[in-house]
Scaffold this active site. Structure first.
Site, PDB file in Angstrom:
ATOM      1  N   ALA A 188       3.316  -0.786   6.024  1.00 15.74           N
ATOM      2  CA  ALA A 188       3.402  -1.420   7.347  1.00 15.74           C
ATOM      3  C   ALA A 188       4.647  -2.291   7.428  1.00 15.74           C
ATOM      4  O   ALA A 188       5.154  -2.777   6.418  1.00 15.74           O
ATOM      5  CB  ALA A 188       2.172  -2.278   7.580  1.00 15.74           C
ATOM      6  N   GLY A 189       5.117  -2.473   8.658  1.00 17.56           N
ATOM      7  CA  GLY A 189       6.228  -3.399   8.875  1.00 17.56           C
ATOM      8  C   GLY A 189       6.017  -4.060  10.223  1.00 17.56           C
ATOM      9  O   GLY A 189       6.091  -3.402  11.249  1.00 17.56           O
ATOM     10  N   THR A 220       7.219  -6.691  12.905  1.00 18.35           N
ATOM     11  CA  THR A 220       8.420  -7.459  13.254  1.00 18.35           C
ATOM     12  C   THR A 220       8.071  -8.541  14.269  1.00 18.35           C
ATOM     13  O   THR A 220       7.469  -8.249  15.300  1.00 18.35           O
ATOM     14  CB  THR A 220       9.482  -6.510  13.867  1.00 18.35           C
ATOM     15  N   THR A 273       5.750   6.910   3.621  1.00 17.92           N
ATOM     16  CA  THR A 273       6.751   5.864   3.463  1.00 17.92           C
ATOM     17  C   THR A 273       7.267   5.802   2.012  1.00 17.92           C
ATOM     18  O   THR A 273       8.178   5.034   1.722  1.00 17.92           O
ATOM     19  CB  THR A 273       6.158   4.492   3.826  1.00 17.92           C
ATOM     20  N   ARG A 312     -12.087   5.724  -8.957  1.00 22.43           N
ATOM     21  CA  ARG A 312     -12.530   4.691  -9.911  1.00 22.43           C
ATOM     22  C   ARG A 312     -11.613   4.557 -11.124  1.00 22.43           C
ATOM     23  O   ARG A 312     -12.050   4.282 -12.236  1.00 22.43           O
ATOM     24  CB  ARG A 312     -13.988   4.957 -10.337  1.00 22.43           C
ATOM     25  N   GLN A 355      -0.903   0.109  10.829  1.00 21.12           N
ATOM     26  CA  GLN A 355      -0.842   1.475  11.376  1.00 21.12           C
ATOM     27  C   GLN A 355      -1.646   1.561  12.691  1.00 21.12           C
ATOM     28  O   GLN A 355      -1.790   0.561  13.370  1.00 21.12           O
ATOM     29  CB  GLN A 355      -1.325   2.513  10.349  1.00 21.12           C
ATOM     30  N   THR A 404      11.008   1.788   6.610  1.00 19.53           N
ATOM     31  CA  THR A 404      11.887   2.769   5.964  1.00 19.53           C
ATOM     32  C   THR A 404      13.202   2.968   6.711  1.00 19.53           C
ATOM     33  O   THR A 404      14.092   3.643   6.198  1.00 19.53           O
ATOM     34  CB  THR A 404      11.174   4.138   5.896  1.00 19.53           C
TER      35      THR A 404
END
Ligand code: IMP
Length: 431
Positions: A39-40, A42, A130, A144, A225, A302
């Site tokens: 995630a990014g 801004t 990404t 697991r 997302q 990215t």
């Protein structure tokens, strides 16, 4: 302010961080429930741009507690750099205002190697990830064989676990992906060090949230997302590996569903997508490139150019239905201000039918052609408007049309990138 969930209704990059930043003024706690540094978010405050990848957007306001829930995955080196960057920019990050769930899974070097190598091996069938190791770390969680952040605090236990995992991974890396085996000692030393640095923030955040709810603190749950990238309800297999929809909130933080009061959806005034996968309302001619430039649509994580398209009511309506969204907030209206006309995708043509419900099968979806309605644009500058009654009539018509089709009210719009460039339209959460 009630306890609120903020969800992206499209393929991510709807401007959730921005909206969370606005809403967080009125809450005490911001908790992130899934995703990782894929995630990014801004946010622009006083002309200064901050991009957050792991840390909830609440960190930009004093006196708020920001929580990374157990459903999030962290890359510890990257997270420590993010903390450092925030501190250097004058935002305090301390054990008082920032907490990490002790159950949060950790992205290891082999996860990143696997992610990238698999993508290049898949050629035309790649997901367009990404490359941050997100799929492989969630895969190991479910299988697991994951490492949780609190494991890093117990060197003997961690050493034992890591040794057996590295042995298995090295067989896979070498024989399947053709990658040099990894060195246990090196990874162990690095991760023990990360654990020491992160230790002050690590706690059982499910119990912390329980206590905060008991104290009547207002909590905002922040998704990363969007629903169209949800591993169950998105455009599978072209999705991320977690539940970005409302379903992820409880399993990703450890709260009871009973404490959620309201769920807000965030949509961009048009649509974008990064990576591969079906996108029915994508603009494939040169105008897609024009819209990308107008909206500065390049990935915050990215830097990849985002694919651009018109607002798609079929997919957003599906996101609203399955997430229990009661109102929408629409971002980047200002980007459309120069357009003569604006298209709205109102259905998908599939063979001789027009679908109004979002199809689950990727084969069907990739054969769908968008059905559009075209409305006049407003062709005027929005960035200095403060009062909803000053908004152009054609813009109000556009919003009204979306509300009618989606059967959901639009409570807030953003009209520029800065913190203060938004307009509340309906008895919002901000009153
Ligand atoms: P992953 O999450 O890195 O595995 O990538 C899976 C898919 O989700 C790819 O199409 C990515 O481009 C997309 N994706 C992941 N995170 C984001 C995001 O924050 N915004 C937009 N797309 C994302």
């Amino acid at each position: 302010m009630p306890n609120i969930v903020v969800i992206g209704t499209q393929w991510g990059d709807e401007g959730k961080g921005r909206i969370v930043d606005i809403l967080s003024e009125k809450v005490d706690v911001v908790a992130r429930y899934q995703g990782g540094n894929n995630a990014g978010h801004t946010i622009i405050v006083d002309g200064k741009t901050t991009v957050l990848h792991h840390i909830p957007s609440g960190i930009l306001r004093q006196d708020k507690i920001s929580i990374i829930g157990n459903g999030v995955v962290i890359d510890p080196k990257f997270l420590l750099e993010e903390i450092d960057g925030l501190r250097k920019s004058g935002y305090p990050v301390s054990s008082a205002n920032f907490k990490i769930s002790d159950r949060t899974h950790v992205i290891m070097p082999y996860h990143k190697l696997m992610d990238k190598a698999r993508e290049s091996q898949m050629g035309n069938n790649k997901i367009g990830t990404t490359g941050r190791g997100i799929g492989p770390v969630y895969e190991d969680k479910v299988a697991r064989r994951g490492i949780r952040v609190s494991d890093l605090l117990y060197p003997d236990y961690f050493a034992d676990r890591l040794k057996s995992i590295i042995n298995q991974k090295n067989i896979y890396l070498k024989n399947v992906l053709g990658i040099e085996p990894l060195d246990f000692e090196h990874i162990f030393d690095d991760y023990i060090e990360y654990g020491k640095k992160l230790n002050p923030f690590i706690t059982d955040t499910s119990l912390l949230l329980y206590d905060l709810v008991k104290q009547n603190k207002a909590i905002l749950f922040e998704g990363a997302q969007g629903v169209m990238l949800d591993v169950d309800f998105g455009t599978y297999p072209y999705v991320t590996s977690s539940n970005s929809g409302a379903g992820g909130v409880c399993s990703g933080t450890g709260i009871s569903p009973k404490i959620i009061d309201t769920i807000v959806g965030i949509s961009k005034a048009y649509t974008t997508r990064v990576g591969e996968g079906p996108f029915p309302s994508e603009i494939k001619d040169g105008f897609g490139e024009v819209l990308r430039k107008m909206g500065n649509e390049y990935g915050a994580t990215t830097g990849r150019p985002r694919r651009c398209g018109w607002f798609d009511t079929v997919s957003v309506s599906y996101s609203i239905k399955i997430s229990g969204i009661s109102s929408l907030m629409l971002t980047k209206l200002d980007v459309l201000s120069d357009l003569q006309t604006i298209k709205i995708c109102t259905g998908y043509k599939y063979k001789d039918q027009v679908l109004k419900d979002f199809p689950s099968n990727p084969n069907v979806l990739s054969s769908c052609k968008p059905v559009y309605e075209e409305v006049p644009g407003w062709r005027s500058e929005l960035s200095d408007i403060n009062d909803p009654s000053d908004l152009p009539q054609n813009l109000m018509n556009y919003l009204g049309k979306l509300e009618d089709i989606l059967e959901t009210q639009i409570s807030l719009i953003s009209i520029g990138p800065s913190r203060e460039q938004f307009i509340t339209l309906k008895n919002g959460l901000l009153n």
